[in-house]
Design a protein around this motif. Structure first.
Motif, PDB file in Angstrom:
ATOM      1  N   ALA A 220       8.517   3.492  18.070  1.00  0.00           N
ATOM      2  CA  ALA A 220       9.578   3.319  17.076  1.00  0.00           C
ATOM      3  C   ALA A 220       9.114   2.407  15.945  1.00  0.00           C
ATOM      4  O   ALA A 220       9.360   2.683  14.763  1.00  0.00           O
ATOM      5  N   GLY A 221       8.423   1.328  16.305  1.00  0.00           N
ATOM      6  CA  GLY A 221       7.901   0.425  15.284  1.00  0.00           C
ATOM      7  C   GLY A 221       6.892   1.106  14.378  1.00  0.00           C
ATOM      8  O   GLY A 221       6.877   0.901  13.165  1.00  0.00           O
ATOM      9  N   TYR A 222       6.060   1.942  14.985  1.00  0.00           N
ATOM     10  CA  TYR A 222       5.024   2.633  14.209  1.00  0.00           C
ATOM     11  C   TYR A 222       5.623   3.597  13.186  1.00  0.00           C
ATOM     12  O   TYR A 222       5.277   3.570  12.003  1.00  0.00           O
ATOM     13  N   ILE A 223       6.551   4.447  13.613  1.00  0.00           N
ATOM     14  CA  ILE A 223       7.097   5.439  12.684  1.00  0.00           C
ATOM     15  C   ILE A 223       8.040   4.794  11.668  1.00  0.00           C
ATOM     16  O   ILE A 223       8.301   5.372  10.607  1.00  0.00           O
ATOM     17  N   ASN A 224       8.527   3.583  11.945  1.00  0.00           N
ATOM     18  CA  ASN A 224       9.407   2.881  11.007  1.00  0.00           C
ATOM     19  C   ASN A 224       8.645   2.053   9.984  1.00  0.00           C
ATOM     20  O   ASN A 224       9.200   1.710   8.933  1.00  0.00           O
ATOM     21  N   THR A 225       7.391   1.695  10.277  1.00  0.00           N
ATOM     22  CA  THR A 225       6.642   0.825   9.364  1.00  0.00           C
ATOM     23  C   THR A 225       5.578   1.563   8.560  1.00  0.00           C
ATOM     24  O   THR A 225       5.039   1.014   7.615  1.00  0.00           O
ATOM     25  N   SER A 226       5.279   2.799   8.932  1.00  0.00           N
ATOM     26  CA  SER A 226       4.221   3.540   8.240  1.00  0.00           C
ATOM     27  C   SER A 226       4.671   3.984   6.845  1.00  0.00           C
ATOM     28  O   SER A 226       5.856   4.190   6.592  1.00  0.00           O
ATOM     29  N   TYR A 227       3.678   4.150   5.958  1.00  0.00           N
ATOM     30  CA  TYR A 227       3.941   4.595   4.582  1.00  0.00           C
ATOM     31  C   TYR A 227       3.651   6.084   4.473  1.00  0.00           C
ATOM     32  O   TYR A 227       2.570   6.555   4.835  1.00  0.00           O
ATOM     33  N   TYR A 228       4.627   6.847   3.955  1.00  0.00           N
ATOM     34  CA  TYR A 228       4.540   8.297   3.916  1.00  0.00           C
ATOM     35  C   TYR A 228       4.333   8.853   2.508  1.00  0.00           C
ATOM     36  O   TYR A 228       4.345  10.062   2.323  1.00  0.00           O
ATOM     37  N   GLY A 229       4.128   7.995   1.523  1.00  0.00           N
ATOM     38  CA  GLY A 229       4.053   8.474   0.151  1.00  0.00           C
ATOM     39  C   GLY A 229       5.444   8.588  -0.450  1.00  0.00           C
ATOM     40  O   GLY A 229       6.455   8.360   0.218  1.00  0.00           O
ATOM     41  N   ARG A 230       5.505   8.921  -1.743  1.00  0.00           N
ATOM     42  CA  ARG A 230       6.782   9.037  -2.476  1.00  0.00           C
ATOM     43  C   ARG A 230       7.623   7.773  -2.354  1.00  0.00           C
ATOM     44  O   ARG A 230       8.863   7.828  -2.327  1.00  0.00           O
ATOM     45  N   ASN A 231       6.946   6.639  -2.232  1.00  0.00           N
ATOM     46  CA  ASN A 231       7.631   5.348  -2.102  1.00  0.00           C
ATOM     47  C   ASN A 231       8.525   5.299  -0.869  1.00  0.00           C
ATOM     48  O   ASN A 231       9.523   4.583  -0.831  1.00  0.00           O
ATOM     49  N   ALA A 232       8.190   6.053   0.154  1.00  0.00           N
ATOM     50  CA  ALA A 232       8.994   6.126   1.381  1.00  0.00           C
ATOM     51  C   ALA A 232       8.294   5.379   2.508  1.00  0.00           C
ATOM     52  O   ALA A 232       7.188   5.741   2.909  1.00  0.00           O
ATOM     53  N   TRP A 233       8.965   4.343   3.016  1.00  0.00           N
ATOM     54  CA  TRP A 233       8.449   3.568   4.149  1.00  0.00           C
ATOM     55  C   TRP A 233       9.339   3.868   5.356  1.00  0.00           C
ATOM     56  O   TRP A 233      10.549   3.655   5.317  1.00  0.00           O
ATOM     57  N   GLY A 234       8.744   4.362   6.415  1.00  0.00           N
ATOM     58  CA  GLY A 234       9.514   4.679   7.602  1.00  0.00           C
ATOM     59  C   GLY A 234       9.995   6.116   7.614  1.00  0.00           C
ATOM     60  O   GLY A 234      10.135   6.773   6.575  1.00  0.00           O
ATOM     61  N   ILE A 235      10.279   6.607   8.809  1.00  0.00           N
ATOM     62  CA  ILE A 235      10.588   8.036   8.976  1.00  0.00           C
ATOM     63  C   ILE A 235      11.912   8.436   8.353  1.00  0.00           C
ATOM     64  O   ILE A 235      12.061   9.560   7.872  1.00  0.00           O
ATOM     65  N   GLN A 236      12.889   7.533   8.317  1.00  0.00           N
ATOM     66  CA  GLN A 236      14.175   7.879   7.711  1.00  0.00           C
ATOM     67  C   GLN A 236      14.010   8.120   6.210  1.00  0.00           C
ATOM     68  O   GLN A 236      14.489   9.118   5.667  1.00  0.00           O
ATOM     69  N   ALA A 237      13.314   7.208   5.515  1.00  0.00           N
ATOM     70  CA  ALA A 237      13.086   7.366   4.084  1.00  0.00           C
ATOM     71  C   ALA A 237      12.226   8.601   3.817  1.00  0.00           C
ATOM     72  O   ALA A 237      12.442   9.327   2.841  1.00  0.00           O
TER      73      ALA A 237
END
Length: 805
Positions: A220-237
């Motif tokens: 949970a910590g990993y998928i919430n703290t990772s950067y996905y591009g498009r200024n989105a941090w975490g899986i929800q964003a």
């Protein structure tokens, strides 16, 4: 010698073997005497032969005695014990710190060149979600992508960490191999710095975190703290940024894309990915799902039924409305690239993490007054005339522009689109549209620089005569190369000078010129001037500007010409400050990439495009010009998907592009071709925009350019040119006639080449300031008449906007 004597001889370490004992008593005396004689003789030569003989007799050399298997094994085990001991000490000394990912976030401040604030970007786009808000299938896509043994390992990949340490010490950068636990520790507890100390801390803390927290909590910590591009941090964003849904609504296929995205967010974002990157991320997506099937986390039947989930188009972040978001995003990208170039970050993903962590003060070269004037010019000359409610085509019109100071290389103004929040892609930096005829000056630059000649060995100058017949086959060494480009509107011009060919933007002339120079050299010169030609093939079709380019690139190319051949690399960022690190940017002004004569000759020729060519209506006759000398070139791409004007004065270079981009999926056509179905954001024609006909480079782009440039230029200025060619100077020689290598037309032209300067050439008839001339006849209503003075009269300008009115 008796046995006692032999034993004593051996004890003395004699190198001689003991003498053989006689088989009879009588022989003892003689044997002893012989032995003594031999001993004396040996002493005389022992200094020379004793050592060697002794080595053979003794068996081992000094090196072999030093490196024995016992000593090597002992040293190895000793080092192992030492490393183990040191690791135990580290394990005892290093404790798990408090999480700092959210606590240390800071704002980034962006400033205009005068120090006033442009924007502040500090809110992290992240919303933490519990693991139970993410379906199990989506969770396992991350495990399948990054660490299949996650639920069974101790939180550390020792082999991968050792490889990373070695690469860090050797300066090779980072390698894969970190577990999900290690990546979570790096994201949440540590920094992104690639140092041995940080890697050792990561190793120890990962072991401890794995013992202290459950695997689900770590995931949970990993998928919430990772950067996905498009200024989105975490899986929800990320779920919102890419699919406009919450994390609990993600499908397994969508989750697999987000998991694949983490490997390279900037490269794998579908909206901006190159064809190669799209193939790579698709392969990565398949890899994730195949791993899930292999591990039993996904059935083969469901896997077979999955299709690649193309993400939604990106949206701008709140607070970045208008042009601010484009400039902030471009400044961030420039900083990221510099962090990589300086070795502070190993790749753009790591650099993005550093930039988004905050704490930066970034001053841009943007001039507030010029920026305001550019925005005003685009609105007044283009966007205010568009009405998507009346005409669907108007919704497809996009504009981009970049303005550069040729003396410093600073980007003083930039227009990225109508609104960053409404149209995320920056039209000023996008390089997916053809620059069309704005590429032609680069062919001439290569010709002058290389002192190239025509097919009949005549030097290529502004006065060289070429056959301007439309669809004339291009010839190389007497052979057709299989390329016969039509001119705009398929107009036949007959024999024209290079100056006139540039003024009228005649395709057939520059296609032949490119082959005369050599396409390899043309592409090389284009790269030296600032175009991205890494994957551009050296084929004659490139003479029409069929590769991709951005207004930023074209502004840099023309700024290099304006700067007399010294390379200008447009620089958006002026300076950067950060409390923890210093980042220096390279000088935007580089070395001499083409000779001053070549650059100045092109500038001189390009004044003719303004004074007697495709830009005369919008630029030459503009009442605000006030005698300002201008050089520039129009461009209109195939099917009218893009229209350009890139022009310059001695003090300012600006490139303006207008692009056709489908606002929604539908059908389009090019000329009389059948309708073609297109997807949203596909390239489409501009034909009919704002209620007119074809959108030419001499229309909206040149009008925007003129309104902007003449509104901010200040005092008028003249080019300081080191050339005797072109429209800006009086020609010192007569035109050079080059015999066309082939005459494909059925009917010969009535005009004959003349040694007198053609009446269509630029000055001496046209002054540098541009005296208005009569309009040329329209070829659709009358044939090209012969000039009574023996010169060459030409058809009307195909790129003149008045022809469609």
């Amino acid at each position: 010698m008796g046995r006692a004597d032999e034993r004593r001889a051996r004890q003395r370490g004699s190198h001689r073997g003991a003498p053989k004992r006689s088989s009879n008593a009588g022989g003892t005396a003689s044997s002893t005497a012989s032995s003594n004689a031999t001993s004396h003789a040996g002493s005389a030569t022992g200094g020379r032969t004793g050592g060697k003989t002794g080595a053979k007799a003794g068996g081992k050399t000094g090196i072999r005695r030093l490196f024995t298997w016992k000593k090597i094994l002992g040293t190895f085990f000793g080092l192992c014990l030492l490393v183990m001991g040191a690791f135990v000490v580290l394990y005892l000394m290093i404790s798990v710190p408090k999480g700092n990912a959210a606590a240390v976030q800071q704002s980034n401040i962006y400033k205009y060149s005068d120090g006033s604030t442009l924007a502040r970007d500090g809110e992290v786009n992240r919303e933490l979600v519990d693991l139970d808000q993410v379906s199990k299938g989506v969770r396992m896509t991350f495990v399948a992508a990054e660490n299949k043994s996650f639920y069974d390992d101790a939180g550390v990949d020792f082999k991968g960490t050792a490889r990373g340490l070695v690469n860090t010490l050797s300066g090779k950068g980072k390698q894969g191999g970190s577990t999900i636990t290690q990546q979570y520790v790096k994201n949440y507890y540590l920094t992104q710095d690639q140092t041995v100390t940080r890697k050792l801390k990561e190793l120890v803390i990962s072991l401890k975190v794995d013992r202290q927290k459950s695997k689900d909590a770590i995931l949970a910590g990993y998928i919430n703290t990772s950067y996905y591009g498009r200024n989105a941090w975490g899986i929800q964003a990320a779920a919102q940024a890419y699919y406009r849904v919450d994390a609990d609504r993600l499908s397994v296929a969508q989750g697999a894309y987000l998991a694949a995205l983490l490997q390279a967010p900037s490269q794998y974002d579908w909206a901006v990915a190159s064809d190669t990157s799209k193939k790579l991320v698709t392969a990565r997506w398949n890899y994730v799902l195949d791993n899930m099937v292999e591990e039993g986390w996904l059935s083969s039947s469901k896997r077979d039924g999955m299709k690649f989930p193309v993400p939604k188009a990106p949206k701008g972040a709140p607070g970045m409305e208008g042009q601010a978001g484009y400039m902030v995003d471009a400044a961030d990208n420039a900083l990221m690239r510099q962090l990589v170039a300086k070795g502070t970050a190993d790749d753009l993903e790591e650099a993005a993490t550093m930039v988004k962590a905050g704490g930066w003060t970034i001053t841009l070269n943007i001039d507030r007054k010029k920026q305001a004037q550019l925005e005003k010019s685009v609105k007044g000359q283009l966007t205010s005339k568009l009405d998507a409610k009346k005409r669907d085509i108007d919704a497809d019109v996009q504009a981009g522009a970049v303005s550069v100071d040729p003396k410093t290389g600073g980007v003083v103004a930039m227009y990225g689109g109508v609104d960053y929040v409404k149209h995320y892609t920056n039209n000023a930096t996008r390089s997916d549209y053809q620059p069309a005829s704005t590429f032609k000056p680069l062919i001439l630059a290569a010709a002058v620089e290389e002192e190239a000649t025509t097919q009949d060995d005549q030097p290529i100058t502004a006065n060289t005569i070429y056959d301007g017949t439309s669809k004339r086959p291009v010839v190389d060494d007497g052979k057709k190369v299989g390329f016969s480009p039509p001119n705009e509107d398929d107009v036949d011009y007959g024999d024209v000078t290079v100056q006139t060919a540039m003024n009228k933007s005649i395709n057939s002339v520059f296609a032949q010129m490119g082959v005369d120079v050599g396409m390899d050299q043309v592409i090389k010169t284009a790269g030296e001037l600032g175009m991205d030609v890494e994957n551009v093939k050296s084929v004659p079709a490139q003479t029409l500007g069929t590769m991709g380019a951005s207004p930023m690139q074209m502004a840099g190319v023309y700024a290099t010409l304006d700067n007399h051949g010294r390379k200008v690399t447009p620089a958006l960022v002026k300076s950067v400050e950060h409390k923890d690190r210093t980042v220096e940017f390279p000088d935007a002004i580089g070395e001499q990439v083409v000779s001053r004569e070549a650059a100045d000759t092109v500038t001189s020729v390009l004044t003719g495009v303004v004074d007697d060519g495709t830009a005369k209506t919008s630029v030459r006759d503009n009442p605000a010009r006030d005698g300002q000398q201008v050089a520039g070139k129009t461009g209109t791409s195939d099917c009218n998907k893009s229209a350009w004007f890139t022009g310059y004065t001695p003090k300012l270079v600006t490139s303006v592009g207008v692009f056709g981009e489908a606002a929604k999926a539908g059908t389009t056509r090019c000329g009389e071709e059948k309708p073609v179905k297109v997807k949203e954001f596909s390239q489409v024609t501009l034909q009919g925009a704002a209620g007119g006909g074809r959108v030419n480079g001499g229309g909206f782009p040149a009008q925007i350019w003129a309104t902007y440039t003449f509104g901010v230029m200040g005092d008028t200025s003249k080019f300081d040119l080191d050339t005797d060619q072109g429209a800006a100077v009086r020609p010192s020689n007569t035109p050079t006639v080059t015999t066309p290598p082939t005459t494909p037309s059925n009917e010969p032209t009535s005009e004959e080449p003349t040694t007198d300067p053609p009446t269509s050439s630029a000055p001496p008839e046209s002054s540098p300031e541009g005296t208005p001339s009569s309009e040329e006849p329209d070829p659709s209503t009358s044939p090209p008449p012969s000039s009574p003075g023996g010169g060459i009269e030409l058809p009307g300008d195909p790129d003149d906007p008045q022809r469609d009115e």
